[in-house]
Scaffold this active site. Sequence first.
Site: not given
Length: 218
Positions: A102, A104-106
Amino acid sequence: MAAAATSLTFSAISFATKHHHNHIPLASSSYSVNPIRNLRSRLLHHHSIKTSTITAIISVGDKLPESTLSYFDSDGELQTTSISDLTKSKKTILFAVPGAFTPTCSQKHLPGFVEKSSELKAKGVNTIACISVNDAFVLKAWKADLKIGDEVLILSDGNGDFTKAIGCELDLSDNPIGLGVRSRRYAMLVEDGVVKVLNLEEGGAFTSSSAQDMLAAL
């Protein structure tokens, strides 16, 4: 009068969806003009998520519950570890993401901890671990895609057992992309199994759980 009510309802839904995890739009087809009662029900659901108090079962000063997490090692072998293994007689940073791959996570959360790993370890941190409610195979592919080495241990809480035990589950099952129940975003500093710092985000927001935030807390 009915037209005005419909316009107001759609305006409110547009506002609520701006705060959805990683700004993933909700399918407009789910919000048909008729019946209005269905619209209002969905609106109230999203509004309650947005305005809810950020809480968890776990808090500063508590000992983390035991749980087993899995990961693939550098040889491609499936391994398991426990919360006690990760934290006993150690200073550990545990942070959670709502989902592998996803945005923001990545792009921000995990890469930030990789980038700051040396600085964090220079301040006495023994282990940095990322926890996600994804299966270990997905996390293995995510790690390879981001070209991450051993700076951060990426751990699968595939069934969400640990996430539920600390009260950090995030229900995104109403989202058409199919995320289901995941973890709220957070970062915590744990010393010998006891939570010393807990930065818990609202849902998938990214405001206080970065590597820089944890550096400031050390």
